[in-house]
Scaffold this active site. Structure first.
Site, PDB file in Angstrom:
ATOM      1  N   GLY A  58       0.790  -1.230   0.000  1.00  0.00           N
ATOM      2  CA  GLY A  58       0.000   0.000   0.000  1.00  0.00           C
ATOM      3  C   GLY A  58       0.822   1.279   0.000  1.00  0.00           C
ATOM      4  O   GLY A  58       0.343   2.321   0.433  1.00  0.00           O
ATOM      5  N   ASN A 118       1.617   3.000  -2.571  1.00  0.00           N
ATOM      6  CA  ASN A 118       0.922   3.944  -3.473  1.00  0.00           C
ATOM      7  C   ASN A 118      -0.336   4.507  -2.824  1.00  0.00           C
ATOM      8  O   ASN A 118      -0.653   5.682  -3.011  1.00  0.00           O
ATOM      9  CB  ASN A 118       0.591   3.271  -4.807  1.00  0.00           C
ATOM     10  CG  ASN A 118       1.788   3.249  -5.735  1.00  0.00           C
ATOM     11  OD1 ASN A 118       2.191   4.279  -6.258  1.00  0.00           O
ATOM     12  ND2 ASN A 118       2.381   2.076  -5.896  1.00  0.00           N
ATOM     13  N   MET A 150      -4.386  -7.297  -6.856  1.00  0.00           N
ATOM     14  CA  MET A 150      -3.978  -8.499  -7.574  1.00  0.00           C
ATOM     15  C   MET A 150      -5.145  -9.345  -8.085  1.00  0.00           C
ATOM     16  O   MET A 150      -4.993 -10.549  -8.249  1.00  0.00           O
ATOM     17  CB  MET A 150      -3.084  -9.353  -6.668  1.00  0.00           C
ATOM     18  CG  MET A 150      -1.803  -8.679  -6.248  1.00  0.00           C
ATOM     19  SD  MET A 150      -0.738  -8.352  -7.657  1.00  0.00           S
ATOM     20  CE  MET A 150      -0.228 -10.023  -8.014  1.00  0.00           C
ATOM     21  N   ASN A 210      -5.132   2.547 -12.917  1.00  0.00           N
ATOM     22  CA  ASN A 210      -4.196   1.573 -12.356  1.00  0.00           C
ATOM     23  C   ASN A 210      -2.792   2.141 -12.494  1.00  0.00           C
ATOM     24  O   ASN A 210      -2.532   2.963 -13.370  1.00  0.00           O
ATOM     25  CB  ASN A 210      -4.294   0.254 -13.130  1.00  0.00           C
ATOM     26  CG  ASN A 210      -3.329  -0.795 -12.604  1.00  0.00           C
ATOM     27  OD1 ASN A 210      -3.161  -0.957 -11.391  1.00  0.00           O
ATOM     28  ND2 ASN A 210      -2.667  -1.517 -13.509  1.00  0.00           N
ATOM     29  N   HIS A 267       1.182   0.806 -13.045  1.00  0.00           N
ATOM     30  CA  HIS A 267       1.966  -0.373 -13.428  1.00  0.00           C
ATOM     31  C   HIS A 267       3.444   0.027 -13.404  1.00  0.00           C
ATOM     32  O   HIS A 267       3.788   1.120 -13.869  1.00  0.00           O
ATOM     33  CB  HIS A 267       1.541  -0.813 -14.837  1.00  0.00           C
ATOM     34  CG  HIS A 267       2.243  -2.045 -15.293  1.00  0.00           C
ATOM     35  ND1 HIS A 267       1.900  -3.302 -14.841  1.00  0.00           N
ATOM     36  CD2 HIS A 267       3.295  -2.227 -16.142  1.00  0.00           C
ATOM     37  CE1 HIS A 267       2.698  -4.198 -15.398  1.00  0.00           C
ATOM     38  NE2 HIS A 267       3.557  -3.578 -16.186  1.00  0.00           N
TER      39      HIS A 267
HETATM   40  C1  GRF Z   1       3.479  -1.223  -7.456  1.00  0.00           C
HETATM   41  O1  GRF Z   1       4.727  -1.512  -7.978  1.00  0.00           O
HETATM   42  C2  GRF Z   1       2.481  -1.000  -8.572  1.00  0.00           C
HETATM   43  O2  GRF Z   1       3.046  -0.447  -9.708  1.00  0.00           O
HETATM   44  C3  GRF Z   1       1.990  -2.382  -8.851  1.00  0.00           C
HETATM   45  O3  GRF Z   1       1.961  -3.023  -7.608  1.00  0.00           O
HETATM   46  C4  GRF Z   1       2.879  -2.408  -6.711  1.00  0.00           C
HETATM   47  C5  GRF Z   1       2.104  -2.000  -5.507  1.00  0.00           C
HETATM   48  O4  GRF Z   1       2.907  -1.522  -4.481  1.00  0.00           O
HETATM   49  N1  GRF Z   1       0.722  -2.351  -9.542  1.00  0.00           N
HETATM   50  P1  GRF Z   1       2.253  -0.852  -3.199  1.00  0.00           P
HETATM   51  O5  GRF Z   1       1.294  -1.889  -2.589  1.00  0.00           O
HETATM   52  O6  GRF Z   1       1.519   0.376  -3.635  1.00  0.00           O
HETATM   53  O7  GRF Z   1       3.388  -0.550  -2.285  1.00  0.00           O
END
Ligand code: GRF
Length: 210
Positions: A16, A18, A95, A112, A114
């Site tokens: 988490g 992000n 996921m 999203n 990536h």
């Molecule tokens: C990130 O690298 C994002 O790009 C991908 O999954 C990861 C999530 O990381 N979709 P976090 O849970 O936000 O730390």
């Protein structure tokens, strides 16, 4: 949307970081007219749930195993997002497959992030360390995150923002992931801010920033 508060729902499965970047960008005032209103995790042990609760945001663990399949799972998420009057859904390390019931509820209102420069290194099986391993194996000189709108294919919707970082000769998947992640934490808030300011427009199959 400039004048109204945009209610953001975030879907997570892991750390988490992000999600945290989005929470912080609202609390520091970088995004002035948004509020993270709901966080849903597909995993009970996701640290993202703790981050949300610490920020006093409603955080729900929805076990995919409790539902009849991915369509029903998306349907239930769509219901919860609607109930909480969410305007924008952000996938942040989520996921699970996004199915029609959710896509149709949030057309061009679901994003999203990536960790590679799409359209390269995306699609089924391209997540986490697999992405960075593939980038290194291909001998790429650059990588970097992409924020895109979500459509029915993995990592496929219209690109909103990308940021490039160099790939170093001695990079491992871990060192590259770290460099990309630092930029993720900048461009995801940036993309959400643009959405909240009503500055994202789609023309000729492309996202235009007004
Ligand atoms: C990130 O690298 C994002 O790009 C991908 O999954 C990861 C999530 O990381 N979709 P976090 O849970 O936000 O730390």
């Amino acid at each position: 949307m400039k004048d109204k508060v945009v209610r953001v729902g975030v879907l997570v499965s892991g750390s988490g970081s992000n999600l945290q970047a989005l929470i912080d960008s609202v609390s520091t005032g970088y995004i002035r007219n948004a509020r993270v209103a709901l966080v849903i995790s597909s995993r009970a042990d996701a640290f993202a749930l703790e981050r949300a609760r610490k920020a006093e945001i409603e955080a729900i663990f929805l076990n995919p195993k409790d539902f009849g399949g991915s369509v029903e799972y998306s349907q239930v998420i769509a219901g919860l997002m609607s109930e909480r009057v969410v305007d924008l859904v952000c996938l942040a390390g989520f996921m699970r497959k996004i199915e029609k019931p959710l896509l149709e509820r949030y057309p061009r209102r679901m994003m999203n992030i990536h960790p590679a420069l799409l359209p390269k290194f995306g699609g089924k099986g391209m997540y986490g360390h697999y992405v960075h391993e593939a980038v290194l194996r291909a001998g790429e000189k650059e990588s970097g995150p992409t924020v895109h709108f979500v459509d029915e294919q993995y990592d496929h919707g219209l690109i909103i923002l990308q940021r490039r970082v160099p790939v170093m000769p001695d990079d491992t998947p871990e060192t590259l992931a770290k460099r990309v992640l630092e930029q993720e934490h900048k461009i995801y808030p940036e993309a959400v801010k643009l959405f909240c300011e009503d500055r994202l427009e789609v023309a000729d199959g492309k996202v235009i920033i007004k």
